[in-house]
Enzyme design. Structure first.
Site, PDB file in Angstrom:
ATOM      1  N   GLU A  51      -3.402  -4.723  -8.344  1.00 44.46           N
ATOM      2  CA  GLU A  51      -4.787  -5.147  -8.162  1.00 44.46           C
ATOM      3  C   GLU A  51      -5.667  -4.397  -9.164  1.00 44.46           C
ATOM      4  O   GLU A  51      -6.768  -4.994  -9.573  1.00 44.46           O
ATOM      5  CB  GLU A  51      -5.227  -4.706  -6.747  1.00 44.46           C
ATOM      6  CG  GLU A  51      -4.554  -5.483  -5.544  1.00 44.46           C
ATOM      7  CD  GLU A  51      -3.173  -4.744  -5.183  1.00 44.46           C
ATOM      8  OE1 GLU A  51      -2.766  -5.245  -4.376  1.00 44.46           O
ATOM      9  OE2 GLU A  51      -2.778  -3.960  -5.979  1.00 44.46           O
ATOM     10  N   PHE A 113      -3.084  -1.819  11.045  1.00 45.27           N
ATOM     11  CA  PHE A 113      -2.283  -1.587   9.941  1.00 45.27           C
ATOM     12  C   PHE A 113      -3.020  -2.324   8.708  1.00 45.27           C
ATOM     13  O   PHE A 113      -3.672  -3.379   8.842  1.00 45.27           O
ATOM     14  CB  PHE A 113      -0.869  -2.635  10.436  1.00 45.27           C
ATOM     15  CG  PHE A 113      -0.051  -2.772   8.899  1.00 45.27           C
ATOM     16  CD1 PHE A 113       0.653  -1.814   8.483  1.00 45.27           C
ATOM     17  CD2 PHE A 113      -0.034  -4.115   8.671  1.00 45.27           C
ATOM     18  CE1 PHE A 113       1.566  -1.975   7.596  1.00 45.27           C
ATOM     19  CE2 PHE A 113       0.785  -4.102   7.507  1.00 45.27           C
ATOM     20  CZ  PHE A 113       1.847  -3.029   7.097  1.00 45.27           C
ATOM     21  N   GLN A 114      -2.982  -1.676   7.857  1.00 45.61           N
ATOM     22  CA  GLN A 114      -3.762  -2.002   6.575  1.00 45.61           C
ATOM     23  C   GLN A 114      -5.212  -2.162   6.690  1.00 45.61           C
ATOM     24  O   GLN A 114      -5.825  -3.110   5.838  1.00 45.61           O
ATOM     25  CB  GLN A 114      -3.009  -3.335   5.792  1.00 45.61           C
ATOM     26  CG  GLN A 114      -1.523  -3.205   5.242  1.00 45.61           C
ATOM     27  CD  GLN A 114      -0.925  -3.951   4.255  1.00 45.61           C
ATOM     28  OE1 GLN A 114      -1.338  -5.052   4.358  1.00 45.61           O
ATOM     29  NE2 GLN A 114      -0.006  -3.583   3.498  1.00 45.61           N
ATOM     30  N   LYS A 163      -9.498 -11.469   8.503  1.00 43.36           N
ATOM     31  CA  LYS A 163      -8.572 -12.415   8.391  1.00 43.36           C
ATOM     32  C   LYS A 163      -8.893 -13.796   9.387  1.00 43.36           C
ATOM     33  O   LYS A 163      -8.791 -14.929   9.045  1.00 43.36           O
ATOM     34  CB  LYS A 163      -7.212 -12.278   8.768  1.00 43.36           C
ATOM     35  CG  LYS A 163      -6.181 -13.133   8.574  1.00 43.36           C
ATOM     36  CD  LYS A 163      -4.858 -12.812   8.649  1.00 43.36           C
ATOM     37  CE  LYS A 163      -3.853 -13.942   8.601  1.00 43.36           C
ATOM     38  NZ  LYS A 163      -2.250 -13.417   8.478  1.00 43.36           N
ATOM     39  N   MET A 470      -7.499  12.631 -27.078  1.00 44.21           N
ATOM     40  CA  MET A 470      -8.867  13.590 -26.792  1.00 44.21           C
ATOM     41  C   MET A 470      -8.757  15.041 -26.295  1.00 44.21           C
ATOM     42  O   MET A 470      -9.582  15.783 -26.549  1.00 44.21           O
ATOM     43  CB  MET A 470      -9.666  12.472 -26.180  1.00 44.21           C
ATOM     44  CG  MET A 470     -11.101  13.146 -26.353  1.00 44.21           C
ATOM     45  SD  MET A 470     -11.858  12.985 -27.729  1.00 44.21           S
ATOM     46  CE  MET A 470     -12.330  11.386 -28.099  1.00 44.21           C
TER      47      MET A 470
END
Length: 559
Positions: A51, A113-114, A163, A470
Site C-alpha cells: 500500500e 478484526f482489522q 464496509k 548521507m
C-alpha cells in the site's frame, strides 16, 4: 438512480475524471473492487505490491500531471500502510485522495478484526479527512474531498468508508465537478502597492522560489519578473523547476546543500522576495543570521506560513500566478538600478562553480549530466532521499515545472520508485528516471514486480556506493568516522541478479565510458530498465552548511 455505495464511489471518481487509481484489495473494500472490475475500461487500477507503493504512486501521478492522485486500501494494516505516503504528500502540498475501507459502522470502536481509527491516525497529516457513516452522504463527501485536495494550497484528503456503507443503497445523480478557482480574494490593492514600493526601493533584491511556484504554475510570470527587473533567483529543493535551471539569472538551490552563490545572495541582499516557500530549517539553518541585511517580502497562498519560522516585513496572500501577474503589470514601466548587484552575482557564479571531479572514476555528477544531455526535456526525474537526491538537485538543471519529483518535507526513503511509476503512467509522453541510492532502493524494491507486470517504461538508476551515504557523510564530518550501521557492502543484494529475478533488463556501469551507452540502450527499451552505477563510497555532497551555522558559512569540497 438507486445505487450501492460502492457504485456511487466509482461514479463519483468518473465525475472527477479519474482515469487511474493505485491500490491493494482486502475484505473491507471488496464491494469497491467489484465495481472497479465492472468499470475497468474507464478507470485503470494499478495493483502495487504494498500500500505504501500505491500512495507514493498516486503522489507521483499528481505531481507529474497536476491532477489529483487516488489510492485505495483496505482497513487496518492496509490503511496504516498508506500513512507514510499520505504524510509525504501532506508535507509537499500534493493533491491526493486516499480511500480506505473500514469495518461496518456497528463494529467501529470495538477493536474489531482489522479495525483502525485511520481518520484519527491521519488527522495531523491530511488537509482534511472524513469517515462516511451514511451512504446518503457518500457522493457529496467524495466530491468535497476532491475539491479540498485541489483548492488553495493542495494536500491529501482521506475518506474512510465502512464496509456496510459500500453495500447499502442511496439515490445518486451525476454532477459536474465544481470548478477550482485560484485563491485571489486576499490579494488586495494595498498589499500589492506596499510590495511594489519595497521592490522599487531595493538595490540588491533576491528572489527565493519554493514549491508554490511549481504548484501554482507561476513559472512564466516569475521568469518575466526576474528578467524585467534583473533579479537573481534561487530555489528551495521543492522549487526546482519553478524557474529554469539553465537561466543566467538562476543561482541554484538555497540552504544546507545550496550553492555558495545562492547562500551569499540571501545573506547580502537588501530585499528577499520569497515566493511559495515556507522557510524550512534546511533552507534557513541559523534563523538569527538568515537574510540579516534584508527586508523580507513573503508571497504565499497560505497565511499560516507567514511569520511562522521567519519574521517578514510584508506579505501578499493569494495565488502566486495571480500575484506575479499583478506585480508585473504594476512594474512594467519600472527599471531597477541594480546592475552592479547582478554583475557581482554573476562574478560569484564564476568564482564558486559546482565542483566537477574528473579523476577517471565514475561519479554521480557525470551520470546526472549525461542523463540531461541525452534525455533533456523529454525526461522526468524522481528521486529517493539521500546523497543522490542532493546530487540531482545540484547537478541536474531542472528547466521545467513538474519534471523533478522528490520528497522534500518528509524526506521519505523508498518514495521514488512508486512516484516514478505514477509519474510515468500519468505522463506517458515522457521517460521517467528514478534516481536512487542503494539504501533507499532496498526499501521498496518489491515494486519492481509492479513495474514489470504493467510494463511501465521507467528507468531505475541505482547509485550503488554500498553505504547509507548521507548518514555516512555526517558520521565522517561530525562523528569521528564512527560508521555505526551504515555499511551495506556485505548485505547485498546483487542488483543485477535481482533484476533478472524480477524479469527486467539491467546494465552494470562501473566506468564513465559505460554511462552514455547504458542510458541510450535503456531509452530504447519499451518496459522498465535498471542501470546499476558503482560510485565511490566516500563521495560527499558539497556544498554543505554545518548544523547551527549561518548559510553563508558553506563548506565546499576543498574545505
Amino acid at each position: 438512480m438507486l445505487l450501492k455505495g460502492a457504485s456511487i464511489l466509482v461514479e463519483c471518481l468518473k465525475e472527477q475524471k479519474v482515469d487511474t487509481v493505485f491500490g491493494y484489495p482486502g475484505g473491507a473494500v471488496l464491494e469497491i473492487y467489484d465495481e472497479l472490475y465492472k468499470h475497468q475500461s474507464e478507470i485503470r487500477h494499478i495493483l502495487t505490491c504494498h500500500e505504501q507503493g500505491a500512495a507514493h504512486a498516486a503522489d507521483g501521478y499528481a505531481r507529474a500531471t497536476g491532477k489529483t492522485g487516488v489510492c485505495i486500501a483496505t482497513s487496518g494494516p492496509g490503511a496504516t500502510n498508506l500513512v507514510t505516503g499520505i504524510a509525504t504528500a501532506y508535507m509537499d502540498s500534493v493533491p491526493m485522495v486516499a480511500i480506505t475501507g473500514n469495518v461496518a459502522v456497528s463494529l467501529l470502536g470495538k477493536d474489531s478484526f482489522q479495525e483502525v481509527d485511520i481518520a484519527g491516525v491521519t488527522m495531523p497529516i491530511t488537509k482534511h479527512n472524513f469517515i462516511v457513516k451514511r451512504v446518503e452522504d457518500l457522493a457529496d463527501t467524495i466530491r468535497r474531498a476532491f475539491q479540498i485536495a485541489q483548492s488553495d494550497r493542495p494536500g491529501p484528503v482521506l475518506v474512510d468508508i465502512p464496509k456496510d456503507v459500500t453495500i447499502k443503497k442511496a439515490e445518486y445523480e451525476r454532477q459536474e465537478p465544481a470548478s477550482i478557482s485560484p485563491m485571489t480574494e486576499y490579494i488586495s490593492e494595498s498589499a500589492l502597492d506596499e510590495a511594489v514600493k519595497m521592490i522599487r526601493s531595493a538595490r540588491q533584491p533576491f528572489l527565493y522560489v519554493g514549491g508554490g511556484a511549481v504548484i501554482s504554475g507561476a513559472n512564466q510570470e516569475i521568469v518575466r519578473f526576474s528578467e524585467k527587473l534583473k533579479i537573481p533567483v534561487g530555489s528551495s529543493l521543492m522549487g526546482l523547476g519553478g524557474f529554469p535551471g539553465d537561466h543566467p539569472n538562476f543561482t541554484g538551490m538555497i540552504g544546507m546543500h545550496g550553492t555558495k552563490v545562492s547562500n551569499v545572495c540571501v545573506t547580502h541582499c537588501d530585499l528577499l522576495i520569497v515566493a511559495g516557500a515556507r522557510f524550512s530549517d534546511r533552507v534557513v539553518s541559523n534563523v538569527s543570521t538568515f537574510a540579516k541585511h534584508a527586508k523580507i517580502l513573503h508571497l504565499d497562498v497560505d497565511a499560516a506560513e507567514v511569520d511562522k519560522n521567519v519574521m517578514t516585513a510584508h506579505h501578499v496572500i493569494g495565488d502566486l500566478n495571480a500575484t506575479f501577474k499583478a506585480l508585473n503589470e504594476r512594474l512594467q514601466d519600472f527599471t531597477i538600478d541594480n546592475g552592479g548587484w547582478l554583475r557581482a552575482v554573476q562574478e560569484n557564479k564564476k568564482k564558486y562553480p559546482l565542483r566537477i571531479v574528473e579523476d577517471g572514476r565514475l561519479h554521480a555528477d557525470y551520470i546526472l549530466r549525461s542523463i540531461y544531455e541525452i534525455a533533456g526535456d523529454d525526461a522526468i526525474l524522481t528521486t529517493e532521499v539521500g546523497q543522490h537526491q542532493m546530487w540531482t538537485a545540484l547537478y541536474y538543471p531542472v528547466r521545467k515545472p513538474r519534471t523533478l519529483i522528490t520528497s522534500g518535507g518528509l524526506g521519505t526513503m523508498g518514495y521514488g520508485f512508486g512516484a516514478a511509476m505514477g509519474a510515468q503512467l500519468g505522463r506517458p509522453d515522457k521517460r521517467v528516471f528514478n534516481i536512487a541510492g542503494d539504501g533507499s532502493f532496498r526499501m521498496n524494491l518489491n515494486e519492481l514486480a509492479t513495474a514489470v507486470h504493467y510494463q511501465i517504461p521507467m528507468i531505475q538508476v541505482v547509485m550503488n556506493n554500498q553505504t547509507l551515504g548521507m548518514v555516512r557523510q555526517w558520521q565522517t564530518l561530525f562523528y569521528e568516522q564512527r560508521y555505526s550501521q551504515t555499511n551495506l557492502d556485505d548485505r547485498g543484494p546483487d542488483f543485477m541478479k535481482l533484476a533478472d529475478a524480477f524479469g527486467l533488463p539491467a546494465f552494470h556501469v562501473t566506468t564513465p565510458e559505460e554511462v552514455r551507452p547504458a542510458i541510450e540502450a535503456a531509452l530504447r527499451e519499451s518496459g522498465p530498465v535498471m542501470i546499476v552505477c558503482d560510485v565511490p563510497k566516500d563521495d560527499k555532497v558539497f556544498p554543505m552548511v554545518a548544523p547551527g551555522a549561518s548559510i553563508e558559512e558553506v563548506m565546499l569540497d576543498e574545505d
